[in-house]
Design an enzyme around this catalytic site. Sequence first.
Site, PDB file in Angstrom:
ATOM      1  N   GLY A   1      -7.032  20.856  17.609  1.00 11.99           N
ATOM      2  CA  GLY A   1      -6.537  20.428  18.925  1.00 11.99           C
ATOM      3  C   GLY A   1      -6.113  18.981  18.961  1.00 11.99           C
TER       4      GLY A   1
ATOM      5  N   LYS B   1      -7.017  15.058  32.159  1.00 14.54           N
ATOM      6  CA  LYS B   1      -6.631  15.858  33.332  1.00 14.54           C
ATOM      7  C   LYS B   1      -7.851  16.505  33.981  1.00 14.54           C
ATOM      8  CE  LYS B   1      -3.509  14.148  32.221  1.00 14.54           C
ATOM      9  NZ  LYS B   1      -3.062  13.407  31.050  1.00 14.54           N
TER      10      LYS B   1
ATOM     11  N   GLY C   1      -7.912  15.253   4.302  1.00 14.41           N
ATOM     12  CA  GLY C   1      -7.046  15.586   3.167  1.00 14.41           C
ATOM     13  C   GLY C   1      -6.246  14.390   2.694  1.00 14.41           C
TER      14      GLY C   1
ATOM     15  N   GLY D   1      -0.509   1.198  24.074  1.00 12.98           N
ATOM     16  CA  GLY D   1       0.321   1.983  23.170  1.00 12.98           C
ATOM     17  C   GLY D   1      -0.464   2.574  22.011  1.00 12.98           C
TER      18      GLY D   1
ATOM     19  N   ASP E   1       3.490  12.772  16.507  1.00 14.26           N
ATOM     20  CA  ASP E   1       3.502  11.317  16.700  1.00 14.26           C
ATOM     21  C   ASP E   1       3.896  10.544  15.445  1.00 14.26           C
ATOM     22  OD1 ASP E   1       2.691  11.932  19.214  1.00 14.26           O
ATOM     23  OD2 ASP E   1       0.779  10.867  19.156  1.00 14.26           O
TER      24      ASP E   1
ATOM     25  N   HIS F   1      10.432  30.159  50.590  1.00 12.53           N
ATOM     26  CA  HIS F   1      10.035  29.262  51.682  1.00 12.53           C
ATOM     27  C   HIS F   1       8.661  29.681  52.197  1.00 12.53           C
ATOM     28  CE1 HIS F   1      10.356  26.664  55.156  1.00 12.53           C
ATOM     29  NE2 HIS F   1       9.980  27.677  55.910  1.00 12.53           N
TER      30      HIS F   1
END
Length: 461
Positions: A38, A50, A113, A268, A308, A439
């Site tokens: 994860g 969250k 690893g 950051g 990333d 609506h």
Amino acid sequence: MEQYQVGILGGGPGGYVCALRAAQLGLSVVLVEGDRLGGTCLNRGCIPTKALIKSADFWRELQQVEEFGIRAGESSFDFAKMIERKDRIVHNLVLGVEQLFRTAKIPVIKGWGEITEAGRINVETETGQVRLKVENLVVATGSTPFRIPVPGANLDGVMTSDHILDEKTLPEKLVIIGGGVIGLEFASAFQALGVKVTVVEMLPSLLANSDDEIPRRLTSVLKKRGIDIFTKTMVKEIKSAENRLITVVENAKGIQEIFSDRVLLATGRKTNLCGVNAQRLGLQLEGGSIVVDSQMRTSVPNIYAIGDVTGKAMLAHVASAQGMVAAEHIAGHQVEMSYRAVPSVIFTHPEIAAVGATEQELRTAGVKYKVSKFPFSANGKALVLGETMGTVKILANEEGVILGSSIMGPQASSLIQELVLGVEKGLNAEVLAKTIHAHPTLPEAIMESAHGILGKPLHLA
Ligand code: NAI
């Protein structure tokens, strides 16, 4: 030596999605992960924050229940229980991902690893070294918080998002260094729980990459709630004295000291290349990130990189999309990663979400554009919810093709998806305006804003 068609280093939302997709496509896959499956998103980022934000929102709403005709009586909260709830959610999700791996028969080698050469990974596990030979290698090693190099950044009580949610008690006062996504999500949640929050940002505005209007409006909302915001302010030093931290900052007004119990560094993140041996492999890097093409291939044949480490948008959903592309390309499909319509969402209160171009980007590029804004104060459902702050802003070219959008307001994080589709498919605002929206719902604000691109919203005087 075990052999596989695909070996993935890192089990975050990039790596684990890549593994599941590769297995779906019939490839033999192995994944190496030193921590829990994860990655940052599930264990220390998206999901735990969250979960806490939901608790904070609940508490905030409880303060307003009288407006809804409810007398709740004395109420209080237990922060440790909020953290326990967050841990349970994370635990259940990790178990869910582990189950998916068992069902897909993907082995997970638990340990750190190291890529020794193209196609070879050595893993130090609790029971000894495992050596893997893989035809295709996917680097998905993610990122870590960037600690600014100021004196005192390693003091006790100075923490990053990796650890602040492990705390069992709330600070009385919190200084947050960095007015970006992480800083502001924590500022919003901690303030709701009664913490005195100060945000220190070095740039002239918060959320520097957002559509100009967003930081302006958000800054005003957060200040009204009592959050102190210092922009154009540099941190000189963090000191510790009598169990308190002192953040020394400098701006046009001179040097100031801000006292707090804890300091959150939200300045950051930096790519994590541990175990990758980028130089030895000859991987081309740019600004510390691995350079990839639109099939997620690196400069070395049969080595892919996703998430990333590629230094694109550091977002879980981008990592997952890249993971799918890498898996499908390895399986021989013709695929291409596109960043045309990447949603970005910020779980402050009110929520913020955006996609595509910002107004200042269009201005700079000299693109002629139309802009429409529809306020939630004119949306029936927003009134019903008691959440009327914010607008749906749509930017379109002169023909009405949607170029970008930013939403600040209730459930902005979900609402943005209609505009993501709009930007991805190059839809004309007319399509959204003429699509029947149920609506009373919040998405009607999108339909109305789209009408604004064509001429004028209906429900706006
Ligand atoms: P960021 O880049 O969004 O914000 C960092 C902020 O710190 C910037 O505004 C920067 O100007 C400021 N800063 C840097 N050095 C400073 C200094 N010495 N003094 C004062 N201010 C300083 O990075 P952040 O918030 O840490 O988030 C990291 C990554 O995680 C981002 O790519 C973000 O998009 C992602 N993320 C996404 C979330 C979401 O999708 N909801 C939630 C949390 C993080």
